[in-house]
Motif scaffolding. Structure first.
Motif, PDB file in Angstrom:
ATOM      1  N   UNK A 101      76.857  94.308   2.588  1.00 25.07           N
ATOM      2  CA  UNK A 101      76.817  94.058   4.032  1.00 25.07           C
ATOM      3  C   UNK A 101      77.884  94.913   4.702  1.00 25.07           C
ATOM      4  N   UNK A 102      77.457  95.752   5.627  1.00 21.77           N
ATOM      5  CA  UNK A 102      78.363  96.628   6.367  1.00 21.77           C
ATOM      6  C   UNK A 102      78.478  96.105   7.795  1.00 21.77           C
ATOM      7  N   UNK A 103      79.687  95.689   8.174  1.00 21.31           N
ATOM      8  CA  UNK A 103      79.948  95.181   9.527  1.00 21.31           C
ATOM      9  C   UNK A 103      80.431  96.346  10.382  1.00 21.31           C
ATOM     10  N   UNK A 104      79.594  96.795  11.300  1.00 23.78           N
ATOM     11  CA  UNK A 104      79.896  97.985  12.087  1.00 23.78           C
ATOM     12  C   UNK A 104      79.252  97.852  13.461  1.00 23.78           C
ATOM     13  N   UNK A 105      79.854  98.451  14.467  1.00 18.71           N
ATOM     14  CA  UNK A 105      79.263  98.453  15.810  1.00 18.71           C
ATOM     15  C   UNK A 105      77.878  99.104  15.726  1.00 18.71           C
ATOM     16  N   UNK A 140      67.696 106.583  12.442  1.00 19.47           N
ATOM     17  CA  UNK A 140      67.373 107.288  11.187  1.00 19.47           C
ATOM     18  C   UNK A 140      68.334 106.880  10.072  1.00 19.47           C
ATOM     19  N   UNK A 141      69.636 106.848  10.408  1.00 16.87           N
ATOM     20  CA  UNK A 141      70.644 106.467   9.414  1.00 16.87           C
ATOM     21  C   UNK A 141      70.489 104.984   9.047  1.00 16.87           C
ATOM     22  N   UNK A 142      70.169 104.164  10.030  1.00 16.29           N
ATOM     23  CA  UNK A 142      69.952 102.729   9.785  1.00 16.29           C
ATOM     24  C   UNK A 142      68.835 102.533   8.749  1.00 16.29           C
ATOM     25  N   UNK A 143      67.761 103.279   8.911  1.00 17.80           N
ATOM     26  CA  UNK A 143      66.633 103.180   7.964  1.00 17.80           C
ATOM     27  C   UNK A 143      67.051 103.596   6.569  1.00 17.80           C
ATOM     28  N   UNK A 184      69.426  99.266   0.401  1.00 19.36           N
ATOM     29  CA  UNK A 184      69.830  97.872   0.208  1.00 19.36           C
ATOM     30  C   UNK A 184      71.040  97.441   1.006  1.00 19.36           C
ATOM     31  N   UNK A 185      71.414  98.225   2.032  1.00 24.60           N
ATOM     32  CA  UNK A 185      72.575  97.888   2.851  1.00 24.60           C
ATOM     33  C   UNK A 185      72.120  97.068   4.063  1.00 24.60           C
ATOM     34  N   UNK A 186      72.726  95.907   4.261  1.00 24.56           N
ATOM     35  CA  UNK A 186      72.458  95.079   5.441  1.00 24.56           C
ATOM     36  C   UNK A 186      73.499  95.399   6.499  1.00 24.56           C
ATOM     37  N   UNK A 187      73.054  95.679   7.716  1.00 27.89           N
ATOM     38  CA  UNK A 187      73.986  95.985   8.805  1.00 27.89           C
ATOM     39  C   UNK A 187      74.195  94.754   9.673  1.00 27.89           C
ATOM     40  N   UNK A 188      75.454  94.430   9.928  1.00 29.10           N
ATOM     41  CA  UNK A 188      75.798  93.341  10.850  1.00 29.10           C
ATOM     42  C   UNK A 188      76.828  93.856  11.853  1.00 29.10           C
TER      43      UNK A 188
END
Length: 593
Positions: free
Chosen positions: A228-232, A239-242, A248-252
């Motif tokens: 889990x990567x906590x980032x603005x 594109x990078x989010x995809x 397997x990285x979850x963005x919060x």
């Protein structure tokens, strides 16, 4: 500025009175224990006016003090003059710690406030331990500067970009699995990661939130089945989010980090108390089992893979070409056209910028001419620049960020005649640099065991320098990285093959001159014998050392051979990459002694 600092201290004291604390402690860092800071977190500079990269501040209702180390003693004394803030020394014999100073200046029953988000677990415990006998209470408070800092900069919102695996060498999922394996080894399920360079390395991402460090502001929680990567969210394009989600990285959202931690219960969590902030620890403690140790990410990041090491060697060639071109310009210009130390610093960046893959400087250049050379981490602006003349020597410490590596080099070069004493000092210091370069040592050795090799010739002559000898260097990352170091102080982290470190013994005569010779090197396997594994160092830096400053009779045959071999190697590596007009100059700089 001095008046402004006094006004800020008055305003801070008014806030302290409002919440009922007798002192407020400023760690001088951000929630990520960063050395170089986003503008928003330059709290030490805001409250004190001190511009160095390391220091702590304590403010009581009557007094204030700033602590820093020997790199900044002269600079801090100068910048603090007239502010009402006392300069205190750290990392020297008989140093008075902040907790001791506060204990002496506060009555029993006092309260010392701090922002727990910008103080590490270790630092919190150290303060608490120091106050136990004195009946002083440590109190978590809001960030009091928020109320008094007009137009305080916002958190940076620059975009994050991907570092292609062709430069990084290892893909994100592989790094996650490696960390998961290390976690299993220490009996933990997840690792809370807060250092910005660790996050950049772990996710093969880079950013521009911090000057000179290609990092971005974030936190992470990582384990075998979670990343889990906590980032603005504004910092990550679609594109990078995809790509991250596919790995397997979850963005919060960055702002949800502490509330997320507060919800974790019944887990075994690994943290590094020397870097994780106390607010994050508080959110986890009591409901989970906490395992503590050196960050597993930091240990892995420090051991460079083959792709990273190849990148470093490539970056060193580019850096070497730029430096030879810049030295040629300097020798050509000195005594003919007026140039200042500040302009020379800019020229170093200008020549590097011509190299392919250059991404900026790795730290602000330090240019110390004559007596200014004794100011270890001097930073000069156009307003306080001094002209360089065809006399004495100039020390310059600078570095570049390249897409495939980070560089850090110091050279001291003659611009004209120097004293006999200068040459003696230069040679004794050089002997230390060569001594450490040639070290061969058994597996299990720590940096403090090797530090003597850099100081021996100086110590034998009753001389010394106050800072460390070697720090880790990141791969297109922070120019200072851990967890290992070569310095007098104990550091439990071993020297391991693949680690890239600086080698920078120095010597300073206050009011006269300073000198330092710094190369970067990589720890390598040397041999395995019946007595175990033996390691050593290979030099990475490619740039001539000024032989006109050397007293050759002070060198042993072995040291002289090393220097001649080094110069032959530098010549062979750089000449094919340099324009013909520099060949004769390079030959002169690398001629045998």
């Amino acid at each position: 500025m001095k008046t402004e600092i006094k006004q800020r201290l008055t305003a801070l004291r008014a806030e302290m009175k409002k919440i009922g604390v007798d002192a407020w402690y400023i760690s001088g860092t951000d929630p990520h224990s960063s050395e170089y800071l986003p503008k928003r977190w330059e709290t030490r500079e805001y409250i004190s006016g001190f511009t160095g990269s390391y220091g702590l501040v304590a403010v009581t209702l009557e007094k204030a003090a700033l602590w820093t180390d020997s790199r900044y003693f002269l600079q801090a004394a100068d910048e603090l003059q007239g502010t009402g803030i006392e300069m205190m020394k750290m990392r020297v014999a008989d140093a008075v710690s902040p907790e001791t100073w506060l204990s002496r200046n506060l009555p029993a029953g006092s309260k010392v406030g701090l922002d727990a988000k910008s103080l590490t677990v270790d630092a919190f415990r150290s303060l608490q331990k120091g106050f136990l006998k004195k009946d002083i209470e440590l109190v978590e408070t809001p960030d009091l500067l928020e109320a008094i800092w007009e137009d305080r900069p916002a958190a940076p919102d620059d975009k994050v970009f991907e570092l292609d695996v062709k430069y990084a060498g290892v893909a994100r999922p592989e790094k996650q699995q490696k960390i998961a394996g290390e976690l299993a080894g220490v009996g933990a399920g997840v690792h809370v990661v807060s250092m910005l360079d660790e996050l950049a390395w772990l996710y093969n991402l880079r950013g521009s939130d911090v000057p000179y460090n290609p990092v971005f502001t974030a936190f992470a929680v990582i384990g075998k089945n979670e990343s889990i990567l906590f980032v603005d969210p504004e910092k990550i394009d679609s594109e990078l989010k995809s790509k991250l989600e596919a790995d397997g990285v979850t963005l919060k959202d960055y702002t949800t980090f502490y509330s997320y931690l507060a919800e974790i219960k019944g887990k075994t969590i690994f943290i590094d108390p020397s870097t994780l902030n106390f607010a994050a620890y508080s959110a986890l403690a009591g409901k989970n089992e906490i395992v503590e140790g050196t960050s597993l990410v930091a240990i892995q990041k420090a051991i460079k893979n083959e792709t990273e090491l190849k990148g470093f060697r490539n970056a060193m060639k580019k850096d070497g070409v730029a430096l030879v071109e810049c030295l040629h310009w300097l020798k050509d210009t000195i005594g003919k056209t007026t140039i200042t130390d500040y302009e020379f610093g800019n020229k170093l960046a200008e020549f590097r910028a011509k190299q392919e893959g250059f991404k900026g400087e790795s730290f602000p250049p330090i240019v110390g001419y004559k007596s200014r050379g004794a100011l270890v981490h001097l930073h000069i602006g156009a307003d306080d620049a001094l002209p360089l003349e065809a006399d004495g020597a100039v020390l310059f410490d600078s570095g570049g960020q390249y897409i495939n590596g980070t560089t850090d080099i110091t050279r001291t070069v003659a611009l004209g005649p120097v004293s006999d004493q200068f040459k003696t000092d230069f040679t004794l210091t050089l002997k230390g640099m060569i001594g450490l370069t040639q070290a061969k040592f058994p597996y299990g050795v720590k940096g403090c065991h090797l530090d003597i090799l850099a100081r021996q010739a100086l110590w034998e002559n009753g001389m010394n320098y106050g800072h460390g000898t070697g720090h880790g260097v990141g791969h297109f990352l922070n120019v200072h990285e851990g967890p290992m170091a070569i310095r007098l102080e104990y550091n439990e982290n071993l020297m391991l093959p693949g680690q890239v470190l600086s080698n920078e013994p120095a010597f300073y005569r206050e009011g006269q001159y300073g000198l330092r010779t710094e190369n970067m090197m990589v720890c390598v396997e040397r041999e395995t014998t019946e007595f175990g594994r033996f390691l050593g160092f290979d030099t990475l830096t490619l740039c001539p050392i000024d032989t006109t400053l050397i007293k050759v009779d002070l060198l042993t045959d072995k040291e002289r051979k090393w220097l001649n071999d080094y110069h032959q190697w530098v010549n062979g590596q750089l000449k094919p990459l340099l324009n013909d007009k520099y060949h004769k100059f390079l030959d002169e700089l690398t001629a045998k002694i």
